[in-house]
Design a protein around this motif. Structure first.
Motif, PDB file in Angstrom:
ATOM      1  N   ALA A  91       0.852  -1.285  -0.345  1.00 28.60           N
ATOM      2  CA  ALA A  91      -0.491   0.165   0.279  1.00 28.60           C
ATOM      3  C   ALA A  91       0.708   1.358  -0.386  1.00 28.60           C
ATOM      4  CB  ALA A  91      -0.997   0.037   0.784  1.00 28.60           C
ATOM      5  N   VAL A  92       0.469   2.186  -0.352  1.00 26.12           N
ATOM      6  CA  VAL A  92       0.908   3.572   0.153  1.00 26.12           C
ATOM      7  C   VAL A  92       0.809   4.283   1.558  1.00 26.12           C
ATOM      8  CG1 VAL A  92       1.344   6.135  -0.269  1.00 26.12           C
ATOM      9  CG2 VAL A  92       0.677   4.846  -2.379  1.00 26.12           C
ATOM     10  N   TYR A  93       1.454   4.156   2.230  1.00 18.90           N
ATOM     11  CA  TYR A  93       1.018   4.651   3.764  1.00 18.90           C
ATOM     12  C   TYR A  93       1.848   6.115   4.321  1.00 18.90           C
ATOM     13  CZ  TYR A  93       1.321  -0.425   4.946  1.00 18.90           C
ATOM     14  OH  TYR A  93       0.997  -1.448   4.844  1.00 18.90           O
ATOM     15  N   TYR A  94       0.429   6.738   4.446  1.00 19.82           N
ATOM     16  CA  TYR A  94       0.714   8.009   5.569  1.00 19.82           C
ATOM     17  C   TYR A  94       0.907   9.084   6.497  1.00 19.82           C
ATOM     18  CZ  TYR A  94      -1.386   7.798   0.269  1.00 19.82           C
ATOM     19  OH  TYR A  94      -1.581   8.124  -1.124  1.00 19.82           O
ATOM     20  N   CYS A  95       1.499   9.996   6.598  1.00 15.64           N
ATOM     21  CA  CYS A  95       1.846   9.902   8.097  1.00 15.64           C
ATOM     22  C   CYS A  95       0.685  11.215   8.487  1.00 15.64           C
ATOM     23  CB  CYS A  95       2.891  10.745   8.767  1.00 15.64           C
ATOM     24  SG  CYS A  95       3.261  11.920   7.926  1.00 15.64           S
ATOM     25  N   ASN A  96      -0.017  11.713   9.102  1.00 19.15           N
ATOM     26  CA  ASN A  96      -1.391  11.912   9.223  1.00 19.15           C
ATOM     27  C   ASN A  96      -0.676  12.951  10.572  1.00 19.15           C
ATOM     28  OD1 ASN A  96      -4.103  13.001  10.739  1.00 19.15           O
ATOM     29  ND2 ASN A  96      -4.585  13.706   8.673  1.00 19.15           N
ATOM     30  N   ALA A  97      -1.034  14.399  10.989  1.00 22.06           N
ATOM     31  CA  ALA A  97      -0.799  15.185  11.914  1.00 22.06           C
ATOM     32  C   ALA A  97      -2.677  15.457  12.552  1.00 22.06           C
ATOM     33  CB  ALA A  97       0.270  15.654  12.206  1.00 22.06           C
ATOM     34  N   ARG A  98      -2.899  15.876  13.484  1.00 22.47           N
ATOM     35  CA  ARG A  98      -3.842  16.083  13.878  1.00 22.47           C
ATOM     36  C   ARG A  98      -4.201  16.666  15.616  1.00 22.47           C
ATOM     37  NH1 ARG A  98      -8.982  12.691  13.372  1.00 22.47           N
ATOM     38  NH2 ARG A  98      -7.908  12.593  11.337  1.00 22.47           N
ATOM     39  N   ILE A  99      -5.289  17.957  15.993  1.00 20.07           N
ATOM     40  CA  ILE A  99      -4.715  18.428  17.047  1.00 20.07           C
ATOM     41  C   ILE A  99      -6.269  18.930  17.213  1.00 20.07           C
ATOM     42  CG2 ILE A  99      -4.089  20.539  16.582  1.00 20.07           C
ATOM     43  CD1 ILE A  99      -2.791  20.821  18.680  1.00 20.07           C
ATOM     44  N   TRP A 100      -6.936  18.619  18.276  1.00 21.31           N
ATOM     45  CA  TRP A 100      -8.630  19.188  18.324  1.00 21.31           C
ATOM     46  C   TRP A 100      -8.148  20.837  18.498  1.00 21.31           C
ATOM     47  CZ3 TRP A 100     -13.113  18.692  17.866  1.00 21.31           C
ATOM     48  CH2 TRP A 100     -14.260  19.313  18.546  1.00 21.31           C
ATOM     49  N   LEU A 101      -8.798  21.430  17.920  1.00 17.59           N
ATOM     50  CA  LEU A 101      -8.286  23.175  18.427  1.00 17.59           C
ATOM     51  C   LEU A 101      -9.941  23.564  18.476  1.00 17.59           C
ATOM     52  CD1 LEU A 101      -5.270  24.388  17.334  1.00 17.59           C
ATOM     53  CD2 LEU A 101      -6.033  23.692  20.006  1.00 17.59           C
ATOM     54  N   GLY A 102     -11.041  23.450  18.969  1.00 17.90           N
ATOM     55  CA  GLY A 102     -11.989  22.938  18.795  1.00 17.90           C
ATOM     56  C   GLY A 102     -13.013  22.539  17.502  1.00 17.90           C
ATOM     57  N   ARG A 103     -12.160  22.156  16.767  1.00 12.81           N
ATOM     58  CA  ARG A 103     -12.229  21.475  15.956  1.00 12.81           C
ATOM     59  C   ARG A 103     -11.098  20.784  15.886  1.00 12.81           C
ATOM     60  NH1 ARG A 103     -10.335  22.578  10.627  1.00 12.81           N
ATOM     61  NH2 ARG A 103     -10.123  24.614  10.154  1.00 12.81           N
ATOM     62  N   ILE A 104     -11.373  19.761  14.344  1.00 16.88           N
ATOM     63  CA  ILE A 104     -10.094  18.606  14.225  1.00 16.88           C
ATOM     64  C   ILE A 104      -9.453  19.842  13.434  1.00 16.88           C
ATOM     65  CG2 ILE A 104      -8.980  16.577  12.941  1.00 16.88           C
ATOM     66  CD1 ILE A 104      -9.604  16.237  16.284  1.00 16.88           C
ATOM     67  N   TYR A 105      -7.910  19.679  13.042  1.00 19.96           N
ATOM     68  CA  TYR A 105      -7.028  20.259  11.869  1.00 19.96           C
ATOM     69  C   TYR A 105      -6.251  19.051  11.642  1.00 19.96           C
ATOM     70  CZ  TYR A 105      -8.612  25.267  13.613  1.00 19.96           C
ATOM     71  OH  TYR A 105      -9.309  26.443  13.818  1.00 19.96           O
ATOM     72  N   HIS A 106      -5.635  19.416  10.668  1.00 17.05           N
ATOM     73  CA  HIS A 106      -4.318  17.718  10.516  1.00 17.05           C
ATOM     74  C   HIS A 106      -4.114  17.813   8.776  1.00 17.05           C
ATOM     75  CE1 HIS A 106      -7.611  15.779   7.579  1.00 17.05           C
ATOM     76  NE2 HIS A 106      -7.887  16.217   8.248  1.00 17.05           N
ATOM     77  N   TYR A 107      -2.874  17.306   9.087  1.00 16.89           N
ATOM     78  CA  TYR A 107      -1.905  17.248   7.761  1.00 16.89           C
ATOM     79  C   TYR A 107      -1.455  16.583   7.100  1.00 16.89           C
ATOM     80  CZ  TYR A 107      -1.268  21.717   9.818  1.00 16.89           C
ATOM     81  OH  TYR A 107      -1.361  23.100  10.848  1.00 16.89           O
ATOM     82  N   TRP A 108      -0.878  15.852   6.450  1.00 17.42           N
ATOM     83  CA  TRP A 108      -1.010  15.096   5.605  1.00 17.42           C
ATOM     84  C   TRP A 108       0.604  14.973   5.206  1.00 17.42           C
ATOM     85  CZ3 TRP A 108      -4.094  10.212   5.848  1.00 17.42           C
ATOM     86  CH2 TRP A 108      -5.542  10.558   6.572  1.00 17.42           C
ATOM     87  N   GLY A 109       1.027  13.848   4.708  1.00 19.20           N
ATOM     88  CA  GLY A 109       2.091  13.566   3.987  1.00 19.20           C
ATOM     89  C   GLY A 109       1.940  13.003   2.688  1.00 19.20           C
ATOM     90  N   GLN A 110       2.339  13.029   1.984  1.00 18.78           N
ATOM     91  CA  GLN A 110       3.036  12.686   0.568  1.00 18.78           C
ATOM     92  C   GLN A 110       2.749  11.638   0.314  1.00 18.78           C
ATOM     93  OE1 GLN A 110       5.474  13.305   2.042  1.00 18.78           O
ATOM     94  NE2 GLN A 110       6.478  11.607   1.040  1.00 18.78           N
ATOM     95  N   GLY A 111       2.767  10.520   0.908  1.00 16.24           N
ATOM     96  CA  GLY A 111       2.648   8.878   0.814  1.00 16.24           C
ATOM     97  C   GLY A 111       3.934   8.173   0.523  1.00 16.24           C
ATOM     98  N   THR A 112       4.766   7.766   1.014  1.00 15.73           N
ATOM     99  CA  THR A 112       5.484   6.095   0.455  1.00 15.73           C
ATOM    100  C   THR A 112       4.890   5.298   0.458  1.00 15.73           C
ATOM    101  OG1 THR A 112       7.688   5.178   1.372  1.00 15.73           O
ATOM    102  CG2 THR A 112       6.363   5.723   3.004  1.00 15.73           C
ATOM    103  N   GLN A 113       5.074   3.974  -1.081  1.00 13.61           N
ATOM    104  CA  GLN A 113       5.194   2.811  -1.142  1.00 13.61           C
ATOM    105  C   GLN A 113       5.910   1.770  -0.533  1.00 13.61           C
ATOM    106  OE1 GLN A 113       2.533   2.399  -4.037  1.00 13.61           O
ATOM    107  NE2 GLN A 113       3.042   0.263  -3.035  1.00 13.61           N
ATOM    108  N   VAL A 114       4.918   0.778  -0.398  1.00 10.65           N
ATOM    109  CA  VAL A 114       5.803  -0.147   0.403  1.00 10.65           C
ATOM    110  C   VAL A 114       4.736  -1.272  -0.096  1.00 10.65           C
ATOM    111  CG1 VAL A 114       5.482  -1.407   2.661  1.00 10.65           C
ATOM    112  CG2 VAL A 114       5.399   0.729   2.650  1.00 10.65           C
ATOM    113  N   THR A 115       5.865  -2.357  -0.810  1.00  8.63           N
ATOM    114  CA  THR A 115       5.486  -2.964  -2.048  1.00  8.63           C
ATOM    115  C   THR A 115       6.227  -4.241  -1.172  1.00  8.63           C
ATOM    116  OG1 THR A 115       5.449  -1.825  -3.851  1.00  8.63           O
ATOM    117  CG2 THR A 115       5.307  -4.373  -3.772  1.00  8.63           C
ATOM    118  N   VAL A 116       5.309  -5.667  -0.800  1.00  5.17           N
ATOM    119  CA  VAL A 116       5.995  -6.692  -0.003  1.00  5.17           C
ATOM    120  C   VAL A 116       5.666  -7.933  -1.287  1.00  5.17           C
ATOM    121  CG1 VAL A 116       5.594  -7.820   1.256  1.00  5.17           C
ATOM    122  CG2 VAL A 116       4.548  -6.205   2.178  1.00  5.17           C
ATOM    123  N   SER A 117       6.760  -8.523  -1.739  1.00  2.54           N
ATOM    124  CA  SER A 117       6.847  -9.498  -3.095  1.00  2.54           C
ATOM    125  C   SER A 117       8.095 -10.134  -2.776  1.00  2.54           C
ATOM    126  CB  SER A 117       6.449  -8.282  -4.103  1.00  2.54           C
ATOM    127  OG  SER A 117       6.143  -9.585  -5.482  1.00  2.54           O
TER     128      SER A 117
END
Length: 118
Positions: A91-117
């Motif tokens: 899959a493509v693996y993504y990291c995500n940062a999130r914080i609650w400040l009255g509502r959810i604020y979050h950011y995403w990375g661009q992803g990194t491919q993991v292939t198991v084969s």
């Protein structure tokens, strides 16, 4: 704000990989961090999460006992150690940062491919 994942690649079944996600542009130690993955043709799914201090972690049932999320707040980096990998983990693996400040604020990375084969 930037999240940059690294460490993905091709690994044989049964192998291990360690993903890293380097954060910048925000107060990393205030944010909960998550790893998601998205396999081809499937919805993005939550794999693991960590509270902002790294003291509380949770995992999807499918990876419990094999994946470990950790973070180094001094380095503004979150990690995902993945052991006993099998093709279903491809899959493509993504990291995500999130914080609650009255509502959810979050950011995403661009992803990194993991292939198991073989």
């Amino acid at each position: 704000v930037q999240l940059v994942e690294s460490g993905g690649g091709l690994v044989q079944p049964g192998g291990s990989l360690r993903l890293s996600c380097a954060a910048s542009g925000f107060t990393f130690s205030s944010y909960d961090m998550r790893w998601y993955r998205q396999a081809p043709g499937k919805e993005r799914e939550l794999v693991a999460d960590s509270d902002n201090g790294g003291t509380s972690t949770n995992y999807a049932d499918s990876v419990k006992g094999r994946f470990t999320i950790s973070r180094d707040n001094a380095k503004n980096t979150v990690y995902l150690q993945m052991n006993s990998l099998y093709p279903v983990a491809t899959a493509v693996y993504y990291c995500n940062a999130r914080i609650w400040l009255g509502r959810i604020y979050h950011y995403w990375g661009q992803g990194t491919q993991v292939t198991v084969s073989s």
